[in-house]
Design an enzyme around this catalytic site. Sequence first.
Site, PDB file in Angstrom:
ATOM      1  CB  ALA A 115      -1.103  -0.134   1.164  1.00  0.00           C
ATOM      2  CB  CYS A 116       2.764   2.771   1.964  1.00  0.00           C
ATOM      3  SG  CYS A 116       4.026   4.078   2.469  1.00  0.00           S
ATOM      4  N   GLY A 117       4.911   3.001  -0.677  1.00  0.00           N
ATOM      5  CA  GLY A 117       6.224   2.713  -1.262  1.00  0.00           C
ATOM      6  C   GLY A 117       7.200   3.392  -0.426  1.00  0.00           C
TER       7      GLY A 117
END
Length: 276
Positions: A115-117
Amino acid sequence: MGRKIVRRRVVRATRDGVTRVREEKLAGEEPLEIRFGHTSFTTSMRTPGDDFDLVAGFLLAEGIVSKPEHLVAMRYCMGTDEQGNQTYNVIEVQLGFGAVPPDMSTARNVVTSSACGICGTNSIDEVRKKSTFELDSSMGRLTLDTLLNMPDTLRESQQLFSSTGGVHAAGLFSTSGELLILREDVGRHNAVDKVLGAALREGRLPLQETVLQVSGRASFELVQKAAMAGIPVLTAVSAPSSLAADLADEAGLTLAAFSRGHSVNIYTHAERVVSA
């Protein structure tokens, strides 16, 4: 290679009390560990497939590489499951001359979710990286009709989404509307990294006359990744964040969102989009 699609039995239940067992297709999600010199740098959750593109794009966004020759080699290392089978979930990277070796003291100390890089970076300041490629205001101009057609073209090409309904997509388009590269993944940032990595490995950078279309929202990290590749226009079907708009304005990147086929909001540098 790990599977992009995993089949699973589910129970389908409806309000009228009817239940039945059926088989559903789920988007695969597995960890991918990136190593330098047998030392782990980061682990990311991703949909298996196009892994070398994913790694190349990630390293581009991190400011470690910017040319194909910066990547001497990438290879799968021994990673096994409980039965001792190769999982293809560990990649060893060998950097070439001109690459910027990573500071292993800042290696991600958590697993990056799909969901988050940017989760796990030590500070937000580290995320504001300077691109090798300047965004020229005269590059990347396109018509409004071309921009509005991109979400439909992207959706029509999403084979994995059509099978599972559970992945994001990123597409690199020419300013004339031709779809150049498409990648899908459970993570928005992964799909973008795969697109940018493929372009890097093909020697396409800087991507001055292109548009990056994404299937979801436009976050700060996606603007950063586009800027690092020299992409002048980023467009999304959903909302942008405030920080994404701030960074796009600062970087000279055209940020468009809520692109729904008949209308679009252009948040920064609207001069690149012309009516005819």
